[in-house]
Enzyme design. Structure first.
Site, PDB file in Angstrom:
ATOM      1  N   ASP A   1      -7.177   4.464  14.669  1.00 58.27           N
ATOM      2  CA  ASP A   1      -6.768   5.077  13.410  1.00 58.27           C
ATOM      3  C   ASP A   1      -5.822   6.250  13.623  1.00 58.27           C
ATOM      4  OD1 ASP A   1      -7.359   4.166  10.873  1.00 58.27           O
ATOM      5  OD2 ASP A   1      -8.743   5.803  10.424  1.00 58.27           O
TER       6      ASP A   1
ATOM      7  N   ASP B   1     -16.853   9.608  -7.711  1.00 63.98           N
ATOM      8  CA  ASP B   1     -16.185   8.359  -8.086  1.00 63.98           C
ATOM      9  C   ASP B   1     -15.135   8.651  -9.149  1.00 63.98           C
ATOM     10  OD1 ASP B   1     -15.424   5.843  -9.106  1.00 63.98           O
ATOM     11  OD2 ASP B   1     -17.399   4.987  -8.693  1.00 63.98           O
ATOM     12  N   LEU B   2     -13.872   8.430  -8.814  1.00 67.55           N
ATOM     13  CA  LEU B   2     -12.799   8.757  -9.745  1.00 67.55           C
ATOM     14  C   LEU B   2     -12.902   7.956 -11.037  1.00 67.55           C
ATOM     15  CD1 LEU B   2     -10.198  10.553  -9.917  1.00 67.55           C
ATOM     16  CD2 LEU B   2      -8.954   8.445  -9.488  1.00 67.55           C
ATOM     17  N   ARG B   3     -13.432   6.742 -10.967  1.00 67.04           N
ATOM     18  CA  ARG B   3     -13.571   5.941 -12.185  1.00 67.04           C
ATOM     19  C   ARG B   3     -14.493   6.630 -13.189  1.00 67.04           C
ATOM     20  NH1 ARG B   3     -15.089   0.720  -8.717  1.00 67.04           N
ATOM     21  NH2 ARG B   3     -16.284   2.419  -7.745  1.00 67.04           N
TER      22      ARG B   3
ATOM     23  N   GLY C   1      -4.922   5.167  -5.133  1.00 65.54           N
ATOM     24  CA  GLY C   1      -3.467   5.063  -5.219  1.00 65.54           C
ATOM     25  C   GLY C   1      -2.995   3.750  -5.808  1.00 65.54           C
TER      26      GLY C   1
END
EC number: 2.7.2.15
Length: 402
Positions: A143, A278-280, A328
Protein backbone atom coordinates in the site's frame (compact mmCIF):
# COMPACT_ATOMS: atom_id res chain seq x y z
CA UNK A 1 -1.50 -24.53 -15.61
CA UNK A 2 -5.23 -24.72 -16.31
CA UNK A 3 -6.39 -23.54 -19.73
CA UNK A 4 -8.35 -20.74 -18.01
CA UNK A 5 -6.02 -19.41 -15.28
CA UNK A 6 -7.21 -17.16 -12.47
CA UNK A 7 -5.60 -14.89 -9.88
CA UNK A 8 -6.54 -15.23 -6.22
CA UNK A 9 -6.26 -11.84 -4.48
CA UNK A 10 -6.02 -11.91 -0.69
CA UNK A 11 -6.31 -8.99 1.73
CA UNK A 12 -5.81 -10.07 5.35
CA UNK A 13 -6.90 -7.47 7.89
CA UNK A 14 -6.61 -7.53 11.66
CA UNK A 15 -9.72 -9.71 11.98
CA UNK A 16 -10.78 -10.57 8.43
CA UNK A 17 -9.75 -11.93 5.05
CA UNK A 18 -11.20 -10.30 1.96
CA UNK A 19 -10.59 -12.20 -1.25
CA UNK A 20 -11.50 -12.24 -4.90
CA UNK A 21 -10.83 -14.51 -7.86
CA UNK A 22 -10.15 -12.77 -11.19
CA UNK A 23 -9.89 -14.20 -14.69
CA UNK A 24 -6.34 -13.66 -15.97
CA UNK A 25 -7.55 -12.97 -19.51
CA UNK A 26 -10.11 -10.28 -18.63
CA UNK A 27 -9.57 -9.44 -14.94
CA UNK A 28 -13.30 -10.00 -14.45
CA UNK A 29 -14.22 -11.05 -10.91
CA UNK A 30 -15.46 -14.65 -10.88
CA UNK A 31 -15.87 -15.00 -7.14
CA UNK A 32 -15.43 -12.77 -4.09
CA UNK A 33 -16.07 -12.87 -0.40
CA UNK A 34 -14.97 -12.21 3.14
CA UNK A 35 -14.05 -14.27 6.16
CA UNK A 36 -14.68 -12.08 9.19
CA UNK A 37 -14.38 -12.31 12.97
CA UNK A 38 -11.16 -14.33 12.91
CA UNK A 39 -10.40 -16.21 16.15
CA UNK A 40 -13.87 -15.57 17.62
CA UNK A 41 -16.94 -17.74 18.02
CA UNK A 42 -18.78 -15.49 15.56
CA UNK A 43 -16.33 -15.99 12.68
CA UNK A 44 -17.98 -16.61 9.32
CA UNK A 45 -17.29 -16.88 5.59
CA UNK A 46 -19.52 -15.18 3.03
CA UNK A 47 -19.15 -15.92 -0.70
CA UNK A 48 -20.68 -13.60 -3.30
CA UNK A 49 -23.08 -12.30 -0.66
CA UNK A 50 -24.61 -15.74 -0.06
CA UNK A 51 -25.65 -17.16 3.32
CA UNK A 52 -22.69 -17.02 5.75
CA UNK A 53 -20.76 -20.20 6.54
CA UNK A 54 -19.89 -20.72 10.21
CA UNK A 55 -16.13 -20.55 10.91
CA UNK A 56 -16.24 -20.32 14.72
CA UNK A 57 -12.78 -19.87 16.29
CA UNK A 58 -11.03 -20.14 12.91
CA UNK A 59 -7.59 -18.62 12.42
CA UNK A 60 -6.21 -17.33 9.11
CA UNK A 61 -5.14 -20.74 7.86
CA UNK A 62 -8.50 -22.28 8.81
CA UNK A 63 -10.29 -19.52 6.93
CA UNK A 64 -8.09 -19.91 3.85
CA UNK A 65 -8.73 -23.65 3.93
CA UNK A 66 -12.45 -22.89 3.87
CA UNK A 67 -11.91 -20.50 0.94
CA UNK A 68 -9.86 -23.17 -0.88
CA UNK A 69 -12.69 -25.65 -0.31
CA UNK A 70 -15.14 -23.20 -1.91
CA UNK A 71 -12.75 -22.84 -4.87
CA UNK A 72 -12.68 -26.63 -5.20
CA UNK A 73 -16.49 -26.79 -5.21
CA UNK A 74 -16.47 -24.39 -8.15
CA UNK A 75 -13.71 -26.28 -10.00
CA UNK A 76 -11.35 -23.31 -9.61
CA UNK A 77 -8.56 -24.78 -7.48
CA UNK A 78 -6.47 -26.05 -10.39
CA UNK A 79 -7.03 -22.75 -12.18
CA UNK A 80 -5.24 -20.68 -9.53
CA UNK A 81 -2.11 -19.62 -11.41
CA UNK A 82 -1.11 -16.70 -9.18
CA UNK A 83 -1.87 -15.28 -5.75
CA UNK A 84 -1.62 -11.57 -4.99
CA UNK A 85 -1.37 -10.33 -1.40
CA UNK A 86 -2.14 -6.80 -0.26
CA UNK A 87 0.52 -5.72 2.26
CA UNK A 88 -0.18 -2.63 4.35
CA UNK A 89 3.35 -1.30 4.86
CA UNK A 90 6.57 -1.82 2.92
CA UNK A 91 8.62 0.83 4.68
CA UNK A 92 11.57 2.04 2.61
CA UNK A 93 12.48 -1.51 1.55
CA UNK A 94 9.79 -1.98 -1.08
CA UNK A 95 9.36 0.48 -3.94
CA UNK A 96 7.27 -1.87 -6.08
CA UNK A 97 5.41 -5.17 -6.01
CA UNK A 98 7.58 -8.29 -5.69
CA UNK A 99 7.44 -12.06 -6.03
CA UNK A 100 7.30 -13.57 -2.55
CA UNK A 101 10.34 -15.53 -1.37
CA UNK A 102 11.68 -16.43 2.06
CA UNK A 103 13.91 -13.35 1.89
CA UNK A 104 10.96 -11.11 0.99
CA UNK A 105 9.00 -12.48 3.95
CA UNK A 106 11.93 -11.72 6.26
CA UNK A 107 12.06 -8.15 4.94
CA UNK A 108 8.31 -7.68 5.36
CA UNK A 109 8.72 -8.86 8.94
CA UNK A 110 11.52 -6.29 9.42
CA UNK A 111 9.23 -3.38 8.55
CA UNK A 112 6.14 -4.78 10.27
CA UNK A 113 6.64 -2.79 13.51
CA UNK A 114 5.63 0.24 11.39
CA UNK A 115 2.14 -1.27 10.97
CA UNK A 116 1.81 -4.04 13.54
CA UNK A 117 -1.98 -4.29 13.41
CA UNK A 118 -2.03 -5.09 9.68
CA UNK A 119 1.38 -6.38 8.55
CA UNK A 120 1.47 -9.34 10.90
CA UNK A 121 -2.01 -10.30 9.69
CA UNK A 122 -0.74 -9.97 6.11
CA UNK A 123 2.15 -12.29 6.96
CA UNK A 124 -0.27 -14.83 8.45
CA UNK A 125 -2.14 -14.80 5.16
CA UNK A 126 1.06 -15.32 3.18
CA UNK A 127 2.13 -18.23 5.40
CA UNK A 128 -1.27 -19.90 5.08
CA UNK A 129 -1.48 -19.38 1.31
CA UNK A 130 2.04 -20.74 0.74
CA UNK A 131 1.13 -23.82 2.76
CA UNK A 132 -2.16 -24.39 0.92
CA UNK A 133 -0.87 -23.50 -2.57
CA UNK A 134 2.84 -24.47 -2.45
CA UNK A 135 3.27 -24.63 -6.24
CA UNK A 136 1.60 -21.29 -7.00
CA UNK A 137 3.69 -18.15 -7.53
CA UNK A 138 2.69 -15.45 -5.05
CA UNK A 139 3.15 -11.68 -5.21
CA UNK A 140 3.20 -8.97 -2.53
CA UNK A 141 1.66 -5.59 -3.41
CA UNK A 142 2.37 -2.81 -0.91
CA UNK A 143 0.00 0.00 0.00
CA UNK A 144 2.99 2.28 0.53
CA UNK A 145 5.19 1.52 -2.48
CA UNK A 146 3.57 3.99 -4.92
CA UNK A 147 4.64 6.81 -2.59
CA UNK A 148 8.31 5.81 -2.48
CA UNK A 149 8.90 8.36 -5.26
CA UNK A 150 8.31 11.24 -2.82
CA UNK A 151 11.31 13.57 -2.49
CA UNK A 152 12.88 14.03 0.97
CA UNK A 153 11.30 17.46 1.34
CA UNK A 154 7.90 15.81 0.89
CA UNK A 155 8.40 12.91 3.29
CA UNK A 156 10.54 14.35 6.11
CA UNK A 157 9.04 15.66 9.34
CA UNK A 158 10.51 18.68 11.12
CA UNK A 159 11.88 16.48 13.90
CA UNK A 160 15.45 15.78 15.08
CA UNK A 161 17.30 13.91 12.33
CA UNK A 162 18.00 10.83 14.44
CA UNK A 163 14.30 9.92 14.57
CA UNK A 164 14.39 9.53 10.80
CA UNK A 165 17.86 8.01 10.50
CA UNK A 166 17.51 5.56 13.39
CA UNK A 167 13.78 4.85 13.63
CA UNK A 168 12.54 5.51 10.09
CA UNK A 169 10.09 8.20 11.19
CA UNK A 170 8.87 9.83 7.96
CA UNK A 171 5.85 10.10 5.69
CA UNK A 172 5.09 6.81 3.91
CA UNK A 173 1.54 7.35 2.67
CA UNK A 174 -1.16 4.76 2.07
CA UNK A 175 -3.92 3.86 -0.41
CA UNK A 176 -1.07 3.63 -2.93
CA UNK A 177 -2.63 0.77 -4.90
CA UNK A 178 -5.84 2.77 -5.30
CA UNK A 179 -4.05 6.00 -6.22
CA UNK A 180 -1.94 4.13 -8.78
CA UNK A 181 -4.93 2.39 -10.39
CA UNK A 182 -7.07 5.52 -10.54
CA UNK A 183 -4.32 7.75 -11.93
CA UNK A 184 -3.64 5.22 -14.69
CA UNK A 185 -7.31 5.11 -15.60
CA UNK A 186 -7.40 8.92 -15.57
CA UNK A 187 -4.78 9.20 -18.31
CA UNK A 188 -7.09 7.31 -20.64
CA UNK A 189 -10.35 8.96 -19.55
CA UNK A 190 -8.92 12.49 -19.77
CA UNK A 191 -6.71 11.73 -22.81
CA UNK A 192 -3.53 12.82 -21.02
CA UNK A 193 0.14 12.19 -21.69
CA UNK A 194 1.31 10.34 -18.57
CA UNK A 195 4.83 11.75 -19.01
CA UNK A 196 3.58 15.36 -18.92
CA UNK A 197 0.59 15.50 -16.61
CA UNK A 198 -0.55 16.56 -13.17
CA UNK A 199 -3.36 14.92 -11.22
CA UNK A 200 -4.83 15.12 -7.75
CA UNK A 201 -6.53 11.90 -6.63
CA UNK A 202 -8.92 12.08 -3.67
CA UNK A 203 -9.54 8.62 -2.22
CA UNK A 204 -12.47 9.24 0.10
CA UNK A 205 -13.86 6.43 2.22
CA UNK A 206 -13.97 5.66 5.93
CA UNK A 207 -10.22 6.13 5.53
CA UNK A 208 -9.31 8.99 3.21
CA UNK A 209 -6.23 10.44 1.55
CA UNK A 210 -5.10 12.84 -1.17
CA UNK A 211 -2.29 12.12 -3.63
CA UNK A 212 -0.51 14.43 -6.07
CA UNK A 213 0.62 12.50 -9.16
CA UNK A 214 3.15 14.22 -11.43
CA UNK A 215 4.11 12.51 -14.68
CA UNK A 216 2.84 9.18 -13.39
CA UNK A 217 4.60 9.31 -10.02
CA UNK A 218 3.35 10.11 -6.54
CA UNK A 219 5.03 13.31 -5.37
CA UNK A 220 2.95 14.15 -2.32
CA UNK A 221 0.26 12.51 -0.20
CA UNK A 222 -1.73 13.41 2.89
CA UNK A 223 -1.33 10.29 5.04
CA UNK A 224 1.94 10.08 6.91
CA UNK A 225 3.91 7.49 8.84
CA UNK A 226 0.51 6.06 9.76
CA UNK A 227 -2.94 6.38 8.14
CA UNK A 228 -3.93 8.86 10.86
CA UNK A 229 -2.39 11.98 9.32
CA UNK A 230 -4.09 14.23 6.79
CA UNK A 231 -7.81 14.37 6.11
CA UNK A 232 -10.46 14.04 8.77
CA UNK A 233 -12.02 10.59 8.33
CA UNK A 234 -14.81 8.40 9.67
CA UNK A 235 -13.33 7.95 13.15
CA UNK A 236 -9.80 9.37 12.68
CA UNK A 237 -9.02 12.97 13.55
CA UNK A 238 -6.59 13.58 10.70
CA UNK A 239 -4.22 16.51 11.22
CA UNK A 240 -4.31 17.72 14.83
CA UNK A 241 -1.99 19.99 16.84
CA UNK A 242 0.22 17.76 19.01
CA UNK A 243 0.25 20.58 21.55
CA UNK A 244 -3.53 20.23 21.85
CA UNK A 245 -3.16 16.51 22.57
CA UNK A 246 -0.45 17.20 25.17
CA UNK A 247 -2.76 19.72 26.84
CA UNK A 248 -5.64 17.21 26.85
CA UNK A 249 -3.37 14.60 28.43
CA UNK A 250 -2.33 17.06 31.15
CA UNK A 251 -5.87 18.22 31.87
CA UNK A 252 -7.57 14.81 31.79
CA UNK A 253 -4.83 12.44 32.92
CA UNK A 254 -5.28 10.29 29.83
CA UNK A 255 -2.35 8.13 28.74
CA UNK A 256 -0.74 7.98 25.31
CA UNK A 257 -2.68 4.77 24.63
CA UNK A 258 -5.92 6.51 25.63
CA UNK A 259 -5.25 9.37 23.23
CA UNK A 260 -4.25 7.00 20.42
CA UNK A 261 -7.66 5.38 20.82
CA UNK A 262 -9.38 8.78 20.81
CA UNK A 263 -7.75 10.05 17.60
CA UNK A 264 -8.13 6.71 15.78
CA UNK A 265 -11.50 5.41 16.97
CA UNK A 266 -13.53 8.25 18.49
CA UNK A 267 -12.81 11.29 16.33
CA UNK A 268 -13.47 12.47 12.77
CA UNK A 269 -17.04 12.48 11.50
CA UNK A 270 -18.14 10.47 14.53
CA UNK A 271 -16.40 12.73 17.01
CA UNK A 272 -17.81 16.01 15.69
CA UNK A 273 -21.31 14.77 14.85
CA UNK A 274 -21.76 12.62 17.95
CA UNK A 275 -24.01 10.60 15.68
CA UNK A 276 -22.16 8.27 13.31
CA UNK A 277 -18.99 7.68 11.30
CA UNK A 278 -21.17 6.60 8.35
CA UNK A 279 -21.50 9.45 5.87
CA UNK A 280 -24.81 8.07 4.61
CA UNK A 281 -26.30 8.55 8.08
CA UNK A 282 -24.81 12.03 8.32
CA UNK A 283 -26.08 13.09 4.89
CA UNK A 284 -29.60 12.10 5.92
CA UNK A 285 -29.15 14.10 9.12
CA UNK A 286 -27.73 17.00 7.04
CA UNK A 287 -30.98 17.24 5.09
CA UNK A 288 -32.96 17.00 8.35
CA UNK A 289 -31.07 19.98 9.75
CA UNK A 290 -28.97 18.15 12.36
CA UNK A 291 -26.55 20.91 13.38
CA UNK A 292 -23.55 18.78 14.39
CA UNK A 293 -23.96 16.45 11.42
CA UNK A 294 -23.84 19.51 9.16
CA UNK A 295 -20.78 20.79 11.01
CA UNK A 296 -19.03 17.42 10.67
CA UNK A 297 -19.65 17.35 6.92
CA UNK A 298 -18.54 20.96 6.48
CA UNK A 299 -15.33 20.26 8.39
CA UNK A 300 -14.72 17.09 6.36
CA UNK A 301 -15.18 19.01 3.10
CA UNK A 302 -13.03 21.94 4.24
CA UNK A 303 -10.14 19.56 4.96
CA UNK A 304 -10.59 17.82 1.58
CA UNK A 305 -10.53 21.10 -0.34
CA UNK A 306 -7.58 22.47 1.64
CA UNK A 307 -5.52 19.34 1.04
CA UNK A 308 -6.41 19.21 -2.67
CA UNK A 309 -5.34 22.83 -3.13
CA UNK A 310 -2.19 22.31 -1.07
CA UNK A 311 -1.19 19.20 -2.98
CA UNK A 312 -1.53 21.13 -6.24
CA UNK A 313 1.60 23.03 -5.18
CA UNK A 314 3.58 19.82 -5.75
CA UNK A 315 2.59 19.71 -9.43
CA UNK A 316 4.01 21.55 -12.44
CA UNK A 317 0.53 21.65 -13.98
CA UNK A 318 -2.97 20.63 -12.89
CA UNK A 319 -4.90 18.67 -15.48
CA UNK A 320 -7.47 16.90 -13.36
CA UNK A 321 -8.92 16.19 -9.94
CA UNK A 322 -10.25 12.67 -9.50
CA UNK A 323 -12.67 11.44 -6.83
CA UNK A 324 -12.63 7.77 -5.85
CA UNK A 325 -13.34 5.50 -2.87
CA UNK A 326 -16.73 4.73 -1.34
CA UNK A 327 -17.54 8.37 -0.53
CA UNK A 328 -15.74 9.90 -3.50
CA UNK A 329 -17.61 7.66 -5.93
CA UNK A 330 -21.06 7.78 -4.35
CA UNK A 331 -21.59 11.06 -2.50
CA UNK A 332 -23.05 13.73 -4.76
CA UNK A 333 -23.10 16.13 -1.81
CA UNK A 334 -19.44 15.79 -0.81
CA UNK A 335 -18.22 16.22 -4.39
CA UNK A 336 -20.45 19.26 -4.88
CA UNK A 337 -19.37 20.96 -1.67
CA UNK A 338 -15.68 20.19 -2.27
CA UNK A 339 -15.74 21.54 -5.82
CA UNK A 340 -17.53 24.69 -4.66
CA UNK A 341 -14.51 25.30 -2.42
CA UNK A 342 -12.10 24.81 -5.33
CA UNK A 343 -13.19 27.55 -7.72
CA UNK A 344 -9.83 29.21 -7.03
CA UNK A 345 -8.25 26.37 -9.06
CA UNK A 346 -10.48 27.06 -12.06
CA UNK A 347 -12.83 24.16 -11.36
CA UNK A 348 -16.49 24.36 -12.43
CA UNK A 349 -19.02 21.62 -11.66
CA UNK A 350 -21.61 20.23 -14.06
CA UNK A 351 -24.41 19.76 -11.52
CA UNK A 352 -26.36 17.23 -13.58
CA UNK A 353 -23.32 15.12 -14.42
CA UNK A 354 -22.40 15.11 -10.74
CA UNK A 355 -25.78 13.56 -9.94
CA UNK A 356 -25.13 10.47 -12.06
CA UNK A 357 -25.03 7.28 -9.95
CA UNK A 358 -21.82 5.29 -9.59
CA UNK A 359 -23.34 2.59 -11.78
CA UNK A 360 -22.38 4.89 -14.69
CA UNK A 361 -18.73 4.09 -13.91
CA UNK A 362 -15.94 6.43 -14.97
CA UNK A 363 -17.34 9.87 -15.73
CA UNK A 364 -16.35 13.52 -16.09
CA UNK A 365 -18.37 15.81 -13.80
CA UNK A 366 -16.80 19.20 -14.52
CA UNK A 367 -18.54 21.69 -16.77
CA UNK A 368 -17.35 22.40 -20.30
CA UNK A 369 -15.39 24.60 -20.36
CA UNK A 370 -13.57 24.17 -17.04
CA UNK A 371 -9.94 25.11 -16.56
CA UNK A 372 -9.39 21.86 -14.66
CA UNK A 373 -11.22 18.63 -15.44
CA UNK A 374 -12.92 16.85 -12.56
CA UNK A 375 -13.88 13.17 -12.81
CA UNK A 376 -15.12 10.21 -10.81
CA UNK A 377 -13.21 6.96 -11.34
CA UNK A 378 -14.24 3.90 -9.30
CA UNK A 379 -11.19 2.36 -7.70
CA UNK A 380 -10.32 -1.30 -8.16
CA UNK A 381 -7.47 -2.30 -5.88
CA UNK A 382 -8.12 -6.01 -6.43
CA UNK A 383 -7.67 -5.56 -10.17
CA UNK A 384 -4.45 -3.60 -9.67
CA UNK A 385 -3.09 -6.35 -7.41
CA UNK A 386 -4.11 -8.98 -9.96
CA UNK A 387 -2.44 -7.03 -12.78
CA UNK A 388 0.79 -6.79 -10.77
CA UNK A 389 0.67 -10.53 -10.11
CA UNK A 390 0.06 -11.24 -13.80
CA UNK A 391 2.97 -8.99 -14.81
CA UNK A 392 5.44 -10.43 -12.30
CA UNK A 393 4.24 -13.98 -12.86
CA UNK A 394 4.90 -13.72 -16.61
CA UNK A 395 1.35 -14.73 -17.43
CA UNK A 396 -0.17 -13.17 -20.54
CA UNK A 397 -1.73 -9.93 -19.33
CA UNK A 398 -4.85 -8.11 -20.48
CA UNK A 399 -4.27 -5.23 -22.89
CA UNK A 400 -5.12 -2.76 -20.12
CA UNK A 401 -1.97 -1.77 -18.20
CA UNK A 402 -0.01 -4.55 -19.96
Amino acid sequence: MNEFPVVLVINCGSSSIKFSVLDVATCDVLMAGIADGMNTENAFLSINGDKPINLAHSNYEDALKAIAFELEKRDLTDSVALIGHRIAHGGELFTQSVIITDEIIDNIRRVSPLAPLHNYANLSGIDAARHLFPAVRQVAVFDTSFHQTLAPEAYLYGLPWEYFSSLGVRRYGFHGTSHRYVSRRAYELLDLDEKNSGLIVAHLGNGASICAVRNGQSVDTSMGMTPLEGLMMGTRSGDVDFGAMAWIAKETGQTLSDLERVVNKESGLLGISGLSSDLRVLEKAWHEGHERARLAIKTFVHRIARHIAGHAASLHRLDGIIFTGGIGENSVLIRQLAIEHLGVLGLTLDVEMNKQPNSHGERIISANPSQVICAVIPTNEEKMIALDAIHLGNVKAPVEFA
